[in-house]
Scaffold this motif. Structure first.
Motif, PDB file in Angstrom:
ATOM      1  N   ARG A 167       0.824  -1.208   0.000  1.00  0.00           N
ATOM      2  CA  ARG A 167       0.000   0.000   0.000  1.00  0.00           C
ATOM      3  C   ARG A 167       0.859   1.260   0.000  1.00  0.00           C
ATOM      4  N   GLU A 168       1.921   1.277   0.803  1.00  0.00           N
ATOM      5  CA  GLU A 168       2.766   2.468   0.875  1.00  0.00           C
ATOM      6  C   GLU A 168       3.450   2.753  -0.457  1.00  0.00           C
ATOM      7  N   VAL A 169       3.864   1.713  -1.163  1.00  0.00           N
ATOM      8  CA  VAL A 169       4.469   1.930  -2.480  1.00  0.00           C
ATOM      9  C   VAL A 169       3.441   2.493  -3.444  1.00  0.00           C
ATOM     10  N   GLU A 170       2.244   1.903  -3.453  1.00  0.00           N
ATOM     11  CA  GLU A 170       1.195   2.387  -4.354  1.00  0.00           C
ATOM     12  C   GLU A 170       0.823   3.828  -4.018  1.00  0.00           C
ATOM     13  N   ASP A 171       0.719   4.153  -2.733  1.00  0.00           N
ATOM     14  CA  ASP A 171       0.382   5.526  -2.345  1.00  0.00           C
ATOM     15  C   ASP A 171       1.419   6.518  -2.855  1.00  0.00           C
ATOM     16  N   SER A 172       2.683   6.175  -2.684  1.00  0.00           N
ATOM     17  CA  SER A 172       3.747   7.088  -3.116  1.00  0.00           C
ATOM     18  C   SER A 172       3.788   7.219  -4.632  1.00  0.00           C
ATOM     19  N   LEU A 230       3.133  10.746  -6.592  1.00  0.00           N
ATOM     20  CA  LEU A 230       4.108  11.347  -7.500  1.00  0.00           C
ATOM     21  C   LEU A 230       3.518  11.556  -8.893  1.00  0.00           C
ATOM     22  N   ARG A 231       2.741  10.592  -9.353  1.00  0.00           N
ATOM     23  CA  ARG A 231       2.135  10.731 -10.690  1.00  0.00           C
ATOM     24  C   ARG A 231       1.184  11.919 -10.739  1.00  0.00           C
ATOM     25  N   VAL A 281      10.749  10.979  -1.210  1.00  0.00           N
ATOM     26  CA  VAL A 281      11.377  10.348  -0.048  1.00  0.00           C
ATOM     27  C   VAL A 281      10.525   9.184   0.443  1.00  0.00           C
ATOM     28  N   ASP A 282       9.210   9.381   0.481  1.00  0.00           N
ATOM     29  CA  ASP A 282       8.309   8.319   0.935  1.00  0.00           C
ATOM     30  C   ASP A 282       8.421   7.083   0.049  1.00  0.00           C
ATOM     31  N   LEU A 283       8.539   7.281  -1.248  1.00  0.00           N
ATOM     32  CA  LEU A 283       8.633   6.140  -2.154  1.00  0.00           C
ATOM     33  C   LEU A 283       9.932   5.373  -1.926  1.00  0.00           C
ATOM     34  N   ILE A 284      11.035   6.090  -1.762  1.00  0.00           N
ATOM     35  CA  ILE A 284      12.308   5.419  -1.514  1.00  0.00           C
ATOM     36  C   ILE A 284      12.249   4.628  -0.210  1.00  0.00           C
TER      37      ILE A 284
END
Length: 500
Positions: free
Chosen positions: A395-400, A404-405, A468-471
């Motif tokens: 979920r965190e990856v999808e949210d980030s 960004l998109r 930063v959140d995505l990384i």
């Protein structure tokens, strides 16, 4: 040739000691999707290289992808001085020490001692008739070595060692997770400070602009061209801009204090020089969801916790079976210290002084059953926690990725809004100076351009934070030299000044 019974028995015991009653451990199949819903295209590699090794390897200095020397220095200070990271490191040391303590049970326990005992035995305890005369008290000096060893017949020790080893690995993974979170928090606070600095630049220019407007309106009022209402409105707008700037400075002070604590410093010992935010445009490919299970340290910690609880089921099962404790002692005994080490004073004892070698539990009121049920329930709990942690990671990856998109499109649209509102303000100001429109028109246009410019600055800050959140959500990684950013300049750049 007949094999002696003792040797045969020891061989059987040794072979059985290699057994473990713990269930065969398997990592639950999470059925990871083939790709992320919000994943970038395969050609969107940018300057990012995702983490390739498994959890045991380092996360790398991923923040260097931003090309910010100041951020590099702050990250180094945080890794050295943050108290929370020191706590996590101490927990790793505790887990390693516990692993060594548990592993020591695989080896014999050997000790030696020297000292006297003073005793008086009753005749009955010596097997002689009671004549009414008690034996004299006796002092005995002993110098002996003792050895004890638990034969791990049903894998109790082996399962305990496996659980301790998994606990140690979990502590290391949690340390990596705390470290990654700390690095991300430092980066987030860094970009938040720079965003607030950019907002202050906008506010300061708005104050200058509104001061000039107030001067212009005051001159027109003195000349009798406008009413006192226009001057009062200009004064109110100037005071509002100053108040908003003070709010931004108050938020900046709080953010600077938070960053100081992350670095392990008192706020009074840390000052961050004002540095307005520059556009951050990095395209971070997420890779495959299945690789997230190897790269996220918190997921690795949850998996190791699951392995530890599985091993403790074996410990609980072993309590149903006999335990064998081999003990022995040997040395010298004498009535005086001078005679202790004579060959004629030698003595030995094979087997326990009290109790038996083999102990078979028969009845305990349900203690073993309760312990086994508890161990199995804890394992089921750890499995559910592992599954939940994996889903949180996805979920965190999808949210980030989605953030960004959308932010990339939103900043483009917001830039157009700034340009349009700037043109509208220029036209309103020119018409007001010509006397063709009321002052209310110029006030509305000025508010719109200020709000649009501030919104653009904040979107840039959110874009940096989402990166930063995505990384962090991807578990960190290594960065090559960052590619030059093609992002449009912010409102405080000379290419797009506030209207005057």
């Amino acid at each position: 040739m007949r094999i002696p019974l003792t040797i045969l028995s020891m061989a059987v015991i040794t072979c059985m000691a290699a057994c473990s009653l713990a269930p065969t451990y398997h990592v639950p199949d999470m059925k990871a999707p083939a790709a992320y819903k919000e994943a970038l295209g395969a050609d969107a590699q940018g300057s990012w290289q995702p983490a390739i090794p498994a959890e045991a390897d380092g996360r790398g200095e991923w923040w260097k992808v931003f090309g910010e020397p100041e951020l590099d220095g702050l990250e180094a200070q945080a890794l050295e001085g943050n108290p929370g990271l020191a706590v996590a490191a101490a927990r790793v040391q505790q887990a390693r020490a516990a692993e060594r303590t548990t592993g020591a049970a695989r080896f014999p326990n050997v000790s030696a001692g020297l000292g006297p005992t003073r005793q008086q035995n009753a005749p009955e305890s010596l097997g002689v008739p009671d004549t009414g005369v008690r034996p004299d008290a006796q002092t005995v000096w002993r110098a002996q070595a003792n050895i004890s060893y638990e034969v791990d017949l049903f894998g109790r020790v082996a399962s305990s060692v496996a659980a301790a080893r998994a606990d140690s690995a979990e502590a290391r993974a949690l340390f990596q997770s705390v470290q990654l979170m700390l690095q991300a928090d430092v980066a987030q606070n860094y970009f938040r400070l720079r965003e607030l600095d950019a907002e202050l630049v906008v506010y300061d220019r708005a104050i200058v602009l509104r001061q000039e407007t107030l001067t212009f309106v005051s001159n027109r009022y003195e000349a009798g061209e406008v009413t006192d209402l226009d001057r009062a409105q200009a004064e109110a707008e100037l005071a509002t801009a100053k108040s908003d700037a003070m709010s931004a400075r108050r938020a900046r002070a709080a953010s600077e204090h938070a960053l100081a604590v992350l670095l392990g410093k008192a706020p009074a010992d840390f000052t961050f020089a004002p540095t307005p935010l520059k556009p951050v445009e990095l395209r971070i490919p997420a890779g495959l969801p299945s690789s997230l299970l190897e790269r996220r340290p918190d997921i690795a910690a949850a998996e190791r916790a699951m392995a530890a609880t599985n091993a403790r089921i074996g410990v609980a099962k072993a309590a149903y079976f006999p335990s064998i404790l081999l003990t022995g002692s040997g040395g010298y005994e004498a009535e005086s210290l001078s005679n202790v080490f004579k060959w004629s004073s030698r003595t030995f004892l094979l087997g326990p002084l009290v109790g038996t070698v083999v102990n078979l539990p028969l009845f305990d009121g349900g203690v073993r059953k309760g312990n086994l049920e508890q161990a199995r329930a804890r394992y089921e709990e750890s499995v559910a926690q592992y599954r939940g942690q994996v889903l949180i990671g996805f979920r965190e990856v999808e949210d980030s990725l989605s953030a960004l998109r959308i932010l990339q499109e939103q900043t483009t649209v917001q830039g157009e809004a700034v340009n349009a509102s700037t043109r509208a303000f220029g036209l309103s100001k020119a018409q007001y100076e010509d006397g063709s429109v009321a002052y209310l028109n110029i006030l509305d246009a000025e508010r719109v351009v200020l709000a649009a410019t501030l919104n653009e600055v904040r979107l840039r800050g959110e874009q940096a934070g989402a990166t930063v959140d995505l990384i962090r959500a991807l578990g960190g990684g290594w960065a090559q030299e960052p590619a030059p950013s093609a992002a449009p300049p912010l409102a405080m750049d000379s290419a797009k000044p506030l209207p005057r």
